[in-house]
Design a protein around this motif. Structure first.
Motif, PDB file in Angstrom:
ATOM      1  N   GLY A  38       0.812  -1.215   0.000  1.00 24.15           N
ATOM      2  CA  GLY A  38       0.000   0.000   0.000  1.00 24.15           C
ATOM      3  C   GLY A  38       0.840   1.257   0.000  1.00 24.15           C
ATOM      4  N   GLY A  39       1.906   1.247   0.781  1.00 21.21           N
ATOM      5  CA  GLY A  39       2.791   2.415   0.852  1.00 21.21           C
ATOM      6  C   GLY A  39       3.531   2.675  -0.453  1.00 21.21           C
ATOM      7  N   THR A  40       4.025   1.610  -1.080  1.00 23.06           N
ATOM      8  CA  THR A  40       4.735   1.796  -2.354  1.00 23.06           C
ATOM      9  C   THR A  40       3.769   2.227  -3.452  1.00 23.06           C
ATOM     10  OG1 THR A  40       4.581  -0.580  -2.796  1.00 23.06           O
ATOM     11  CG2 THR A  40       6.651   0.227  -1.860  1.00 23.06           C
ATOM     12  N   THR A  41       2.554   1.702  -3.439  1.00 23.20           N
ATOM     13  CA  THR A  41       1.547   2.143  -4.414  1.00 23.20           C
ATOM     14  C   THR A  41       1.242   3.620  -4.204  1.00 23.20           C
ATOM     15  OG1 THR A  41       0.568  -0.060  -4.499  1.00 23.20           O
ATOM     16  CG2 THR A  41      -0.798   1.756  -5.262  1.00 23.20           C
ATOM     17  N   ALA A  42       1.093   4.021  -2.952  1.00 24.62           N
ATOM     18  CA  ALA A  42       0.817   5.425  -2.648  1.00 24.62           C
ATOM     19  C   ALA A  42       1.935   6.322  -3.159  1.00 24.62           C
ATOM     20  CB  ALA A  42       0.629   5.615  -1.141  1.00 24.62           C
ATOM     21  N   LEU A  43       3.177   5.941  -2.911  1.00 26.95           N
ATOM     22  CA  LEU A  43       4.298   6.770  -3.367  1.00 26.95           C
ATOM     23  C   LEU A  43       4.372   6.837  -4.889  1.00 26.95           C
ATOM     24  CD1 LEU A  43       7.151   5.862  -0.853  1.00 26.95           C
ATOM     25  CD2 LEU A  43       5.645   7.856  -0.864  1.00 26.95           C
ATOM     26  N   ALA A  44       4.062   5.728  -5.560  1.00 23.80           N
ATOM     27  CA  ALA A  44       4.068   5.731  -7.027  1.00 23.80           C
ATOM     28  C   ALA A  44       3.004   6.678  -7.568  1.00 23.80           C
ATOM     29  CB  ALA A  44       3.841   4.315  -7.554  1.00 23.80           C
ATOM     30  N   LYS A  45       1.826   6.668  -6.970  1.00 27.92           N
ATOM     31  CA  LYS A  45       0.741   7.545  -7.414  1.00 27.92           C
ATOM     32  C   LYS A  45       1.052   9.008  -7.096  1.00 27.92           C
ATOM     33  CE  LYS A  45      -1.999   4.427  -9.076  1.00 27.92           C
ATOM     34  NZ  LYS A  45      -2.349   4.374 -10.479  1.00 27.92           N
ATOM     35  N   VAL A  46       1.706   9.245  -5.970  1.00 24.93           N
ATOM     36  CA  VAL A  46       2.102  10.605  -5.605  1.00 24.93           C
ATOM     37  C   VAL A  46       3.093  11.149  -6.634  1.00 24.93           C
ATOM     38  CG1 VAL A  46       3.483  11.892  -3.908  1.00 24.93           C
ATOM     39  CG2 VAL A  46       1.583  10.471  -3.152  1.00 24.93           C
ATOM     40  N   GLU A  47       4.047  10.326  -7.046  1.00 27.05           N
ATOM     41  CA  GLU A  47       5.006  10.758  -8.065  1.00 27.05           C
ATOM     42  C   GLU A  47       4.326  11.004  -9.409  1.00 27.05           C
ATOM     43  OE1 GLU A  47       8.565   8.467  -8.484  1.00 27.05           O
ATOM     44  OE2 GLU A  47       9.042   8.629  -6.359  1.00 27.05           O
ATOM     45  N   GLU A  48       3.356  10.171  -9.751  1.00 29.82           N
ATOM     46  CA  GLU A  48       2.618  10.364 -11.002  1.00 29.82           C
ATOM     47  C   GLU A  48       1.854  11.691 -10.976  1.00 29.82           C
ATOM     48  OE1 GLU A  48      -0.911   8.036 -13.426  1.00 29.82           O
ATOM     49  OE2 GLU A  48       0.267   6.913 -11.965  1.00 29.82           O
ATOM     50  N   ALA A  49       1.226  11.995  -9.846  1.00 24.83           N
ATOM     51  CA  ALA A  49       0.500  13.258  -9.707  1.00 24.83           C
ATOM     52  C   ALA A  49       1.469  14.440  -9.764  1.00 24.83           C
ATOM     53  CB  ALA A  49      -0.282  13.270  -8.396  1.00 24.83           C
ATOM     54  N   TYR A  50       2.648  14.278  -9.170  1.00 25.07           N
ATOM     55  CA  TYR A  50       3.654  15.340  -9.191  1.00 25.07           C
ATOM     56  C   TYR A  50       4.049  15.689 -10.623  1.00 25.07           C
ATOM     57  CZ  TYR A  50       8.267  17.433  -9.122  1.00 25.07           C
ATOM     58  OH  TYR A  50       9.342  18.244  -9.371  1.00 25.07           O
ATOM     59  N   LYS A  51       4.236  14.685 -11.455  1.00 24.72           N
ATOM     60  CA  LYS A  51       4.629  14.935 -12.846  1.00 24.72           C
ATOM     61  C   LYS A  51       3.567  15.734 -13.582  1.00 24.72           C
ATOM     62  CE  LYS A  51       7.559  10.869 -13.084  1.00 24.72           C
ATOM     63  NZ  LYS A  51       7.695   9.503 -13.545  1.00 24.72           N
ATOM     64  N   CYS A  52       2.312  15.421 -13.340  1.00 24.91           N
ATOM     65  CA  CYS A  52       1.226  16.149 -13.982  1.00 24.91           C
ATOM     66  C   CYS A  52       1.127  17.577 -13.428  1.00 24.91           C
ATOM     67  CB  CYS A  52      -0.094  15.409 -13.798  1.00 24.91           C
ATOM     68  SG  CYS A  52      -1.405  16.105 -14.794  1.00 24.91           S
ATOM     69  N   GLU A  53       1.305  17.720 -12.124  1.00 24.81           N
ATOM     70  CA  GLU A  53       1.284  19.063 -11.526  1.00 24.81           C
ATOM     71  C   GLU A  53       2.428  19.913 -12.078  1.00 24.81           C
ATOM     72  OE1 GLU A  53       1.297  18.805  -7.270  1.00 24.81           O
ATOM     73  OE2 GLU A  53      -0.556  17.644  -7.248  1.00 24.81           O
ATOM     74  N   LYS A  54       3.545  19.283 -12.336  1.00 25.95           N
ATOM     75  CA  LYS A  54       4.692  20.010 -12.889  1.00 25.95           C
ATOM     76  C   LYS A  54       4.365  20.533 -14.298  1.00 25.95           C
ATOM     77  CE  LYS A  54       9.660  19.536 -13.370  1.00 25.95           C
ATOM     78  NZ  LYS A  54      10.818  18.673 -13.216  1.00 25.95           N
ATOM     79  N   LYS A  55       3.674  19.708 -15.117  1.00 21.11           N
ATOM     80  CA  LYS A  55       3.255  20.152 -16.456  1.00 21.11           C
ATOM     81  C   LYS A  55       2.290  21.332 -16.345  1.00 21.11           C
ATOM     82  CE  LYS A  55       1.365  16.542 -18.187  1.00 21.11           C
ATOM     83  NZ  LYS A  55       0.756  15.462 -18.962  1.00 21.11           N
ATOM     84  N   THR A  56       1.389  21.271 -15.387  1.00 22.63           N
ATOM     85  CA  THR A  56       0.421  22.347 -15.188  1.00 22.63           C
ATOM     86  C   THR A  56       1.133  23.626 -14.788  1.00 22.63           C
ATOM     87  OG1 THR A  56      -1.212  20.712 -14.473  1.00 22.63           O
ATOM     88  CG2 THR A  56      -1.670  23.015 -13.950  1.00 22.63           C
ATOM     89  N   LYS A  57       2.072  23.496 -13.871  1.00 21.74           N
ATOM     90  CA  LYS A  57       2.835  24.666 -13.413  1.00 21.74           C
ATOM     91  C   LYS A  57       3.585  25.298 -14.581  1.00 21.74           C
ATOM     92  CE  LYS A  57       6.972  25.770 -10.881  1.00 21.74           C
ATOM     93  NZ  LYS A  57       8.166  25.202 -10.321  1.00 21.74           N
ATOM     94  N   GLU A  58       4.189  24.473 -15.418  1.00 21.42           N
ATOM     95  CA  GLU A  58       4.925  24.994 -16.572  1.00 21.42           C
ATOM     96  C   GLU A  58       4.001  25.719 -17.542  1.00 21.42           C
ATOM     97  OE1 GLU A  58       6.909  21.517 -18.059  1.00 21.42           O
ATOM     98  OE2 GLU A  58       8.382  21.521 -16.441  1.00 21.42           O
ATOM     99  N   ALA A  59       2.795  25.197 -17.758  1.00 20.23           N
ATOM    100  CA  ALA A  59       1.830  25.844 -18.651  1.00 20.23           C
ATOM    101  C   ALA A  59       1.408  27.210 -18.105  1.00 20.23           C
ATOM    102  CB  ALA A  59       0.617  24.953 -18.861  1.00 20.23           C
ATOM    103  N   ILE A  60       1.145  27.281 -16.814  1.00 20.64           N
ATOM    104  CA  ILE A  60       0.742  28.552 -16.202  1.00 20.64           C
ATOM    105  C   ILE A  60       1.892  29.544 -16.253  1.00 20.64           C
ATOM    106  CG2 ILE A  60       0.042  29.664 -14.041  1.00 20.64           C
ATOM    107  CD1 ILE A  60      -1.412  27.008 -13.345  1.00 20.64           C
TER     108      ILE A  60
END
Length: 181
Positions: free
Chosen positions: A113-135
């Protein structure tokens, strides 16, 4: 388990926010719109157009600020979920070498559960980074300034270091020949 459940939603929400953000950002810096929706060129010199252009620009700038605020809130929530997942891993990892099957089984479930959570957190981070770059790109193009800096503290890459810490315990778990493994 709560961190796993919460983290599974993070990438989807981040993708939705990215899609919403990019659809609301202006596409072409050479054209802006009047309040009535008609398009005019930035190079118009009419005083009426300049007033409207300033109002539109101000609204777009405020919209970018609102998106950055929401992005910061998403980042804060993502970091909390990641911290909970990391805490679960730290607490459960030593139990992997337990001779008791029940303790080992529970520890394996928590680690998963913990490793799945960290993997999903990293996936969300990558998308947030794209959003930040667009803004930030919009702010650079239209307003000649940088957006609020969402600092990358280096804690977004947590999965690989966590696996490196878990790995020796997993090896010992396998060597103990616990029937659970």
């Amino acid at each position: 388990m709560a961190s796993k459940f919460e983290s599974c939603e993070l990438p989807r929400l981040a993708e939705l926010f990215y899609a919403e953000t990019t659809s609301k950002l202006p596409e072409d810096k050479s054209k802006k719109t009047h309040k009535d929706g008609s398009i005019f060129s930035v190079h118009s010199f009419s005083s009426e157009n300049e007033k409207i252009d300033c109002n539109v620009t101000k609204l777009q700038f405020e919209h970018c600020e609102e998106m950055l605020i929401k992005l910061n809130e998403m980042k804060r929530y993502r970091r909390i979920v990641g911290s909970v997942g990391m805490s679960c891993l730290k607490a459960a990892t030593p139990l992997l070498v337990s001779k008791k099957e029940s303790a080992c089984l529970i520890a394996l479930e928590i680690v998963e559960g913990g490793t799945t959570a960290l993997a999903k957190v990293e996936e969300a981070y990558k998308c947030e980074k794209k959003t930040k770059e667009a803004i930030n790109e919009t702010l650079r193009l239209y307003f000649f300034q940088e957006g609020d800096d969402i600092a990358d503290d280096g804690d977004e890459n947590r999965l690989l270091p966590a696996i490196n810490k878990i790995w020796p315990y997993l090896i010992l778990c396998i060597k103990n020949k616990t029937s659970v493994v």
